[in-house]
Design a protein around this motif. Structure first.
Motif, PDB file in Angstrom:
ATOM      1  N   LEU A 183      48.564  34.715 -62.679  1.00 32.41           N
ATOM      2  CA  LEU A 183      49.573  35.295 -63.565  1.00 32.41           C
ATOM      3  C   LEU A 183      49.477  36.819 -63.600  1.00 32.41           C
ATOM      4  CD1 LEU A 183      49.460  32.787 -66.573  1.00 32.41           C
ATOM      5  CD2 LEU A 183      51.298  33.066 -64.901  1.00 32.41           C
ATOM      6  N   GLN A 184      48.267  37.344 -63.627  1.00 27.74           N
ATOM      7  CA  GLN A 184      48.096  38.791 -63.622  1.00 27.74           C
ATOM      8  C   GLN A 184      48.645  39.396 -62.331  1.00 27.74           C
ATOM      9  OE1 GLN A 184      43.954  39.576 -64.359  1.00 27.74           O
ATOM     10  NE2 GLN A 184      43.992  38.629 -66.384  1.00 27.74           N
ATOM     11  N   GLY A 185      48.394  38.734 -61.218  1.00 16.86           N
ATOM     12  CA  GLY A 185      48.895  39.239 -59.950  1.00 16.86           C
ATOM     13  C   GLY A 185      50.398  39.103 -59.826  1.00 16.86           C
ATOM     14  N   THR A 186      50.945  38.012 -60.329  1.00 16.18           N
ATOM     15  CA  THR A 186      52.384  37.776 -60.220  1.00 16.18           C
ATOM     16  C   THR A 186      53.189  38.823 -60.971  1.00 16.18           C
ATOM     17  OG1 THR A 186      52.017  35.388 -60.011  1.00 16.18           O
ATOM     18  CG2 THR A 186      54.216  36.103 -60.673  1.00 16.18           C
ATOM     19  N   PHE A 187      52.704  39.206 -62.155  1.00 14.95           N
ATOM     20  CA  PHE A 187      53.447  40.150 -62.984  1.00 14.95           C
ATOM     21  C   PHE A 187      52.834  41.538 -62.991  1.00 14.95           C
ATOM     22  CE2 PHE A 187      54.208  35.897 -64.677  1.00 14.95           C
ATOM     23  CZ  PHE A 187      55.594  35.843 -64.557  1.00 14.95           C
ATOM     24  N   GLN A 188      51.789  41.726 -62.176  1.00 15.98           N
ATOM     25  CA  GLN A 188      51.168  43.041 -62.045  1.00 15.98           C
ATOM     26  C   GLN A 188      50.794  43.631 -63.404  1.00 15.98           C
ATOM     27  OE1 GLN A 188      50.420  44.530 -58.860  1.00 15.98           O
ATOM     28  NE2 GLN A 188      50.773  42.354 -58.496  1.00 15.98           N
ATOM     29  N   ASN A 189      50.290  42.777 -64.267  1.00 19.85           N
ATOM     30  CA  ASN A 189      49.878  43.191 -65.606  1.00 19.85           C
ATOM     31  C   ASN A 189      48.450  42.734 -65.863  1.00 19.85           C
ATOM     32  OD1 ASN A 189      52.306  44.413 -66.533  1.00 19.85           O
ATOM     33  ND2 ASN A 189      53.201  42.395 -66.788  1.00 19.85           N
ATOM     34  N   PRO A 190      47.523  43.645 -66.099  1.00 18.16           N
ATOM     35  CA  PRO A 190      46.125  43.268 -66.295  1.00 18.16           C
ATOM     36  C   PRO A 190      45.854  42.538 -67.597  1.00 18.16           C
ATOM     37  CG  PRO A 190      46.404  45.606 -66.728  1.00 18.16           C
ATOM     38  CD  PRO A 190      47.712  45.114 -66.176  1.00 18.16           C
TER      39      PRO A 190
END
Length: 340
Positions: free
Chosen positions: A88-95
């Motif tokens: 999920l972090q990679g998909t939305f580029q949000n840490p």
């Protein structure tokens, strides 16, 4: 961090695999009823040969019926929550994106509590409720954030807080309506997260959806890298970013809901572990997701061992993960300045 070499990656996988095996062995040995490695070995050999040793009856029962299913379930849950968070972090580029921050845990928690209240005798319905409400919570989060796939960190976090609060309130309503002599204690202790009283039935219920979700996310790990390039570049490479993004969300929700069904709400794993793994192998999801699986399993088994051995009264594992994860979240938020 720069991309690591193939040799470094396989070295990391090998070290983590060996560490996982050692921690599993250590967890089997350590407990209120201590067992030696020789006793464990003899029990396993007897099981394979179909023989029985009366002097090892207690060891056999504790090892096979109590500790082994618990350790296996902890490993599955840790791996599932970790890879879901990393994906999920990679998909939305949000840490700061993770299953619990997106409301999946709160939604699945409400579904499971409702299932305990209404269908405590029907395991199948109890298993379907967490997934249904977990997916619903994600849909509500993205609807509230007003996004078709891309979202700013702050919008996702605030939307997740709102939806989580709603589902937490509904969970409290379920607890209020529950029978105080039976179902209320079951819901309350379950919500704190624990692997106590784990049986092979729990493994049967959770292992298939968790494994299916993990395999699906691993198959999509290279596409997550492409999503980071932007939708236009993804289309030119023959990938539908919207479809791929929602497929990742569904798989992550499937894994998280299955974990919540058997272990209760164990937060922060999907946030903490991926960040640790990025420091080891970088941001390439082709290497990050497999490493997150192993690291998550190691971390969960280790924390569960601490939870059941630290005091005479077992500490709910959700409490320990929150004590570890909350300060880590604060550090990330500080470094990213709220996602701005």
């Amino acid at each position: 961090m720069e991309k690591i070499s193939k040799k470094q990656y396989w070295l990391t996988i090998t070290v983590l695999s060996i560490l996982l095996i050692l921690i599993i062995i250590g967890s089997l040995i350590i407990g209120r009823y201590e067992m030696s490695l020789a006793e464990i070995w003899n029990v396993l050999i007897n099981r394979l040969n179909g023989t029985q040793d009366d002097t090892l009856k207690i060891v056999d029962h504790v090892l096979i019926k109590v500790r082994l299913p618990r350790i296996l379930l902890a490993g599955f849950v840790g791996a599932g929550l970790s890879i879901s968070g990393a994906a999920l972090q990679g998909t939305f580029q949000n840490p700061l994106v993770s299953p619990d921050l997106l409301g999946v845990c709160a939604g699945a928690g409400f579904g499971a509590a409702l299932g305990i209240l209404l269908f405590s005798d029907n395991r199948m319905l109890m298993s379907l409720f967490p997934f249904a409400f977990g997916l619903s919570s994600v849909l509500l989060v993205f609807f509230l954030a007003g996004t078709k796939g891309h979202a700013e960190t702050l919008s996702l976090v605030l939307s997740g807080i709102v939806i989580s609060s709603i589902f937490n309130a509904l969970t409290s309503l379920v607890k209020y309506a529950a029978d105080t002599g039976d179902k209320l204690p079951a819901i309350t202790f379950w919500l704190m997260g624990s692997f106590s009283n784990t049986t092979y039935t729990h493994l049967k219920i959770s292992s298939i959806p968790i494994l299916a979700g993990i395999i699906g996310l691993l198959a999509l790990r290279w596409k997550i890298n492409i999503l980071s390039l932007g939708d236009e570049d993804a289309y030119t490479m023959g990938i539908n970013p919207l479809y791929t993004r929602w497929l990742i969300i569904v798989l992550s929700t499937l894994v998280t809901a299955a974990c919540v069904t058997v272990s209760g709400i164990i937060g922060w794993i999907g946030l903490v572990i991926p960040h640790i793994c990025r420091r080891l192998v970088g941001v390439n999801h082709g290497t990050l997701l497999p490493v997150s699986c192993l690291m998550g399993a190691i971390f969960m088994i280790l924390v569960d061992s601490i939870a059941r051995n630290l005091t005479t009264a077992e500490i709910p594992i959700g409490i320990l993960t929150a004590l570890i994860g909350a300060p880590f979240f604060a550090i990330i938020y500080r470094r990213t300045k709220g996602g701005r």
